[in-house]
Scaffold this motif. Sequence first.
Motif, PDB file in Angstrom:
ATOM      1  N   SER A 159     -11.065 -35.029  41.689  1.00 41.81           N
ATOM      2  CA  SER A 159     -10.714 -34.377  43.095  1.00 41.81           C
ATOM      3  C   SER A 159      -9.746 -35.370  43.926  1.00 41.81           C
ATOM      4  CB  SER A 159     -12.241 -34.520  43.758  1.00 41.81           C
ATOM      5  OG  SER A 159     -12.757 -35.882  43.820  1.00 41.81           O
ATOM      6  N   SER A 181     -17.429 -31.050  37.177  1.00 42.17           N
ATOM      7  CA  SER A 181     -18.278 -31.915  38.185  1.00 42.17           C
ATOM      8  C   SER A 181     -17.381 -32.304  39.472  1.00 42.17           C
ATOM      9  CB  SER A 181     -18.821 -33.031  37.523  1.00 42.17           C
ATOM     10  OG  SER A 181     -17.995 -33.879  36.838  1.00 42.17           O
ATOM     11  N   GLU A 182     -16.240 -32.581  38.843  1.00 39.47           N
ATOM     12  CA  GLU A 182     -15.180 -32.965  40.021  1.00 39.47           C
ATOM     13  C   GLU A 182     -14.760 -31.630  40.761  1.00 39.47           C
ATOM     14  OE1 GLU A 182     -13.764 -35.896  40.685  1.00 39.47           O
ATOM     15  OE2 GLU A 182     -15.358 -36.713  39.632  1.00 39.47           O
ATOM     16  N   GLN A 184     -16.904 -29.306  41.646  1.00 40.44           N
ATOM     17  CA  GLN A 184     -17.879 -29.285  42.499  1.00 40.44           C
ATOM     18  C   GLN A 184     -18.098 -29.987  43.489  1.00 40.44           C
ATOM     19  OE1 GLN A 184     -20.984 -29.191  39.203  1.00 40.44           O
ATOM     20  NE2 GLN A 184     -21.612 -27.314  39.912  1.00 40.44           N
ATOM     21  N   LYS A 185     -17.271 -31.097  43.620  1.00 39.41           N
ATOM     22  CA  LYS A 185     -17.434 -31.896  44.806  1.00 39.41           C
ATOM     23  C   LYS A 185     -16.769 -31.162  46.065  1.00 39.41           C
ATOM     24  CE  LYS A 185     -17.387 -36.296  42.316  1.00 39.41           C
ATOM     25  NZ  LYS A 185     -16.660 -37.725  41.978  1.00 39.41           N
TER      26      LYS A 185
END
Length: 494
Positions: A159, A181-182, A184-185
């Motif tokens: 991100s 996962s990045e 989703q930040k």
Amino acid sequence: MPAGHNLQYSALKEQLLQCMLSVGHMWLLPCARKDNRSTDLLPEYNSTTQMQRTLVMMSRKKILLVFLAVSSVSFLLHQGGHLTWNGKPFHVGCSSFRHRSHHLSKTKHANIVFLKTHKTASTTVQNILFRFAERHNLTVALPIQACDHQFCYPRAFSSHFVHPHTMPAQVVTSHMRFNRSELQKFMPNDTLYITILREPTAMFESLFSYYNQYCLSFKRVPNGSLETFLADPHRYYRSDEKYSMYAHNTLLFDLGGNKDHNPLDGPYISAFIKEMEEVFSLVMISEYFDESLILLRHLLSWDLEDMLYVKLNMRTPESKFNLSSDLPSKIRKWNALDAKIYDYFNATFWKKLHTFGLNCVQKEVELLREAQDKLVRGCFGGGLPQLRSAAQIKNKELRPWQPSSKVDIVGYDLPSNISRSAASDPCLKLIMPEVQYTHLLLKSQSIRYRKKYPLRTPLVNSARAVRHHIPRSSSRGSAVPPRSILQQPKITSQ
């Protein structure tokens, strides 16, 4: 409904009502005449009982006629928006369209991550998303300057690679190595994840041609021969070299997997594919590009006009290799993990088309192509502008990036009598290369950001931010693969 259809529809309703009134007149008038004759000639009909029976029969007939008339008019009013009377029905007969017609009243979906894979026609999809975002005033997440027009590929996405002036974002569509996962930040929970795949043989030929001067595994091959490389790939391939991901299982690498994993490990690739199915709402197939756009349109509840495009980032015929009959099998064997991913999602893609209805998809494809022809005529006064090499294109905003002197990427050149500014012309953005469009979007979104947040501190040095957050070892191809897609938390499915 078009104006012409409204006139025909109104005329049809009027004819139907007249027909119903005529039928009622034909039925009721003989009854009245019989009643008149009965009063004079048949005394028994003068009784109260017989008169009541006659009135009841007449009332029933009137009720029946009124019911038929009201039902017919109601049917027309209900179906008027779906039926066409010019011999080209669209919704009728396509059960899939009837089931999906509710999307026309839904809000267009705007939170989208498109994983832009390499050499898969993904630049054309990106252009569609860029133009949609601009028309609807959406924010596109763009890379910081240190990453240029990609999210610091081949490093696993972070991100921190996103320019702060392009946050909060609704659309992500630049090249990256996938890291859910990045993403989703900063992406909303209802984000839809989409990607596109290409048959490994055609994709690898394009990669070998395009990156022959960047990828050392290709560059060290004598005479730049694809046949020589495939005769003994391990002789030239080095897994830990920079840009080695272009030479081996590139699709898997872009998706976040380990390109050098043992292809005989069935459980690994099966688990990877299963996770892909859970993450991506749609996996498009490059060889069936228009059909993929139809599925994408219905997934996002977009209009057909939102899917219009022209082909971008194309090579000249001279820049392509002619594959001998034995090369496709060698390419698929060398890129066995890519082949397994493609074969699986190509099969599921066709299942989606069959579920949707092949005839119905074909009708939408025809409408899409008709609309594209109309758009091109409206934009450029006829056909598409002429394809030329970058050196021949006078407008620098339309010159495509050239990876090397050994491959020629062509772009569109406007006639000399047409002078336009890409900043305000949507037609130019239809044919604008990726790099220029990315920089243009970053400029416009930065201006918007500064107006909205005038008191915020200036942007820190982007190169320093990249060095701070990313370890040096991750700049290599994939000597130590980052957390794979299988190790990351699941997204909220929709």
